[in-house]
Design a protein around this motif. Structure first.
Motif, mmCIF file in Angstrom:
data_model
loop_
_atom_site.group_PDB
_atom_site.id
_atom_site.type_symbol
_atom_site.label_atom_id
_atom_site.label_comp_id
_atom_site.label_asym_id
_atom_site.label_seq_id
_atom_site.Cartn_x
_atom_site.Cartn_y
_atom_site.Cartn_z
ATOM 1 N N TRP A 13 1.039 -1.257 -0.144
ATOM 2 C CA TRP A 13 -0.051 0.060 0.167
ATOM 3 C C TRP A 13 0.770 1.269 -0.050
ATOM 4 O O TRP A 13 0.639 2.306 -0.554
ATOM 5 C CB TRP A 13 -0.956 0.202 1.188
ATOM 6 C CG TRP A 13 -1.658 1.332 1.370
ATOM 7 C CD1 TRP A 13 -2.901 1.419 0.913
ATOM 8 C CD2 TRP A 13 -1.385 2.380 1.938
ATOM 9 N NE1 TRP A 13 -3.331 2.790 0.925
ATOM 10 C CE2 TRP A 13 -2.404 3.401 2.005
ATOM 11 C CE3 TRP A 13 -0.352 2.629 3.043
ATOM 12 C CZ2 TRP A 13 -2.516 4.570 2.559
ATOM 13 C CZ3 TRP A 13 -0.416 3.857 3.494
ATOM 14 C CH2 TRP A 13 -1.557 4.802 3.249
ATOM 15 N N ILE A 16 2.020 2.921 -3.560
ATOM 16 C CA ILE A 16 0.895 3.177 -4.414
ATOM 17 C C ILE A 16 0.774 4.882 -4.319
ATOM 18 O O ILE A 16 1.053 5.251 -3.464
ATOM 19 C CB ILE A 16 -0.367 2.629 -4.172
ATOM 20 C CG1 ILE A 16 -0.345 0.894 -3.974
ATOM 21 C CG2 ILE A 16 -1.689 2.950 -5.007
ATOM 22 C CD1 ILE A 16 0.174 0.505 -5.389
ATOM 23 N N ASP A 17 0.671 5.057 -5.559
ATOM 24 C CA ASP A 17 0.292 6.828 -5.778
ATOM 25 C C ASP A 17 -1.263 7.258 -5.799
ATOM 26 O O ASP A 17 -2.128 6.132 -5.574
ATOM 27 C CB ASP A 17 1.135 7.394 -6.972
ATOM 28 C CG ASP A 17 0.638 6.894 -8.082
ATOM 29 O OD1 ASP A 17 -0.527 6.307 -8.446
ATOM 30 O OD2 ASP A 17 1.391 7.038 -9.259
ATOM 31 N N ASN A 19 -2.795 7.808 -8.211
ATOM 32 C CA ASN A 19 -3.966 7.019 -9.189
ATOM 33 C C ASN A 19 -3.995 5.565 -8.904
ATOM 34 O O ASN A 19 -4.285 4.854 -9.864
ATOM 35 C CB ASN A 19 -2.852 7.127 -10.528
ATOM 36 C CG ASN A 19 -2.943 8.808 -11.053
ATOM 37 O OD1 ASN A 19 -3.639 9.420 -10.760
ATOM 38 N ND2 ASN A 19 -1.955 9.139 -11.539
ATOM 39 N N ARG A 20 -3.518 5.273 -7.862
ATOM 40 C CA ARG A 20 -3.720 3.732 -7.162
ATOM 41 C C ARG A 20 -3.047 2.848 -8.018
ATOM 42 O O ARG A 20 -3.342 1.510 -8.358
ATOM 43 C CB ARG A 20 -5.270 3.674 -7.446
ATOM 44 C CG ARG A 20 -6.071 4.299 -6.186
ATOM 45 C CD ARG A 20 -7.668 4.324 -6.574
ATOM 46 N NE ARG A 20 -7.807 2.780 -6.371
ATOM 47 C CZ ARG A 20 -9.265 2.181 -7.042
ATOM 48 N NH1 ARG A 20 -9.747 2.650 -7.937
ATOM 49 N NH2 ARG A 20 -9.171 0.998 -7.171
ATOM 50 N N HIS A 21 -1.864 3.184 -8.497
ATOM 51 C CA HIS A 21 -0.821 2.263 -9.191
ATOM 52 C C HIS A 21 0.472 2.512 -8.656
ATOM 53 O O HIS A 21 0.814 3.596 -7.790
ATOM 54 C CB HIS A 21 -0.822 2.164 -10.480
ATOM 55 C CG HIS A 21 -0.716 3.585 -11.327
ATOM 56 N ND1 HIS A 21 -1.223 3.689 -12.564
ATOM 57 C CD2 HIS A 21 0.161 4.712 -10.932
ATOM 58 C CE1 HIS A 21 -0.684 5.166 -12.757
ATOM 59 N NE2 HIS A 21 0.189 5.533 -11.816
ATOM 60 N N GLN A 70 -0.541 -2.738 -9.856
ATOM 61 C CA GLN A 70 -1.335 -2.130 -8.849
ATOM 62 C C GLN A 70 -0.923 -2.779 -7.617
ATOM 63 O O GLN A 70 -0.248 -3.954 -7.438
ATOM 64 C CB GLN A 70 -2.672 -2.502 -9.227
ATOM 65 C CG GLN A 70 -3.045 -1.774 -10.707
ATOM 66 C CD GLN A 70 -4.519 -1.925 -11.141
ATOM 67 O OE1 GLN A 70 -5.225 -2.747 -10.893
ATOM 68 N NE2 GLN A 70 -4.888 -0.954 -11.926
ATOM 69 N N LEU A 71 -1.722 -2.369 -6.698
ATOM 70 C CA LEU A 71 -1.731 -2.811 -5.263
ATOM 71 C C LEU A 71 -2.019 -4.290 -5.048
ATOM 72 O O LEU A 71 -2.778 -4.856 -5.677
ATOM 73 C CB LEU A 71 -2.773 -1.986 -4.395
ATOM 74 C CG LEU A 71 -3.002 -2.673 -3.082
ATOM 75 C CD1 LEU A 71 -1.593 -2.160 -2.091
ATOM 76 C CD2 LEU A 71 -4.202 -1.742 -2.120
#
Length: 147
Positions: A13, A16-17, A19-21, A70-71
C-alpha cells in the motif's frame, strides 16, 4: 528468465500513488533492492563494500513503463549486465520488471560506477571484484570495454 530474477515481492500500500498504481520512485527502489540481492548472491555484500570504503553510484536511470502495476500484485525483477568497463569498473544494467502474469511492466536502465566513500571521488574496484561482476547474467547486447 528465472535464473536472472533477483527480487520477487508484493506491491505494498505504501508504494501506491494517488492514481492507485505503483508510484514512479518505487520502481527504482525495487531495482536497487534487486541489484543489492544480486551482488550479495554473487559474494559482494554491503559489508564488503564498507570494508573497502567503496559504494556504487548511478549517473543515469531511465524508466520505460509498459503496463500498470497495482496494489497487492506480485512482481519479479530480472537483471542483465549490458556494459562493463574492465579499466574503470563503470557498468550498465537493464532491469525488467514483470507482473504476476509474466507481462513486462517496465524496463529500468542504469549507468554507474564506484565511489570512494572517504575521498568522495570515483574509484576502481579490487581486482577480484571484476571476476564477480563477470558472473552477472548478460544481455544479448552486452558490451565489454577494455580500454
Amino acid at each position: 528468465m528465472e535464473n536472472n530474477i533477483f527480487y520477487e515481492g508484493q506491491v505494498l500500500w505504501s508504494q501506491i500513488d494517488a492514481n492507485r498504481h505503483l508510484r514512479h520512485s518505487a520502481y527504482a527502489d525495487f531495482c536497487a533492492q534487486a541489484r543489492s540481492n544480486m551482488l550479495n548472491t554473487l559474494g559482494l555484500s554491503l559489508d564488503q563494500f564498507a570494508k573497502q570504503k567503496i559504494g556504487p553510484i548511478l549517473f543515469r536511470e531511465e524508466l520505460i513503463y509498459k503496463r500498470e502495476i497495482q496494489l497487492d500484485e506480485y512482481i519479479k525483477v530480472e537483471i542483465l549486465l549490458t556494459k562493463l568497463n574492465l579499466k574503470n569498473a563503470r557498468f550498465s544494467f537493464q532491469h525488467i520488471i514483470y507482473k504476476e502474469n509474466r507481462e513486462k511492466a517496465a524496463e529500468v536502465n542504469v549507468d554507474g560506477a564506484w565511489l570512494n566513500l572517504i575521498e568522495r571521488k570515483l574509484t576502481d574496484i579490487p581486482v577480484a571484484w571484476y571476476e564477480v561482476l563477470k558472473k552477472i547474467p548478460k544481455a544479448e547486447s552486452y558490451i565489454e570495454i577494455n580500454v
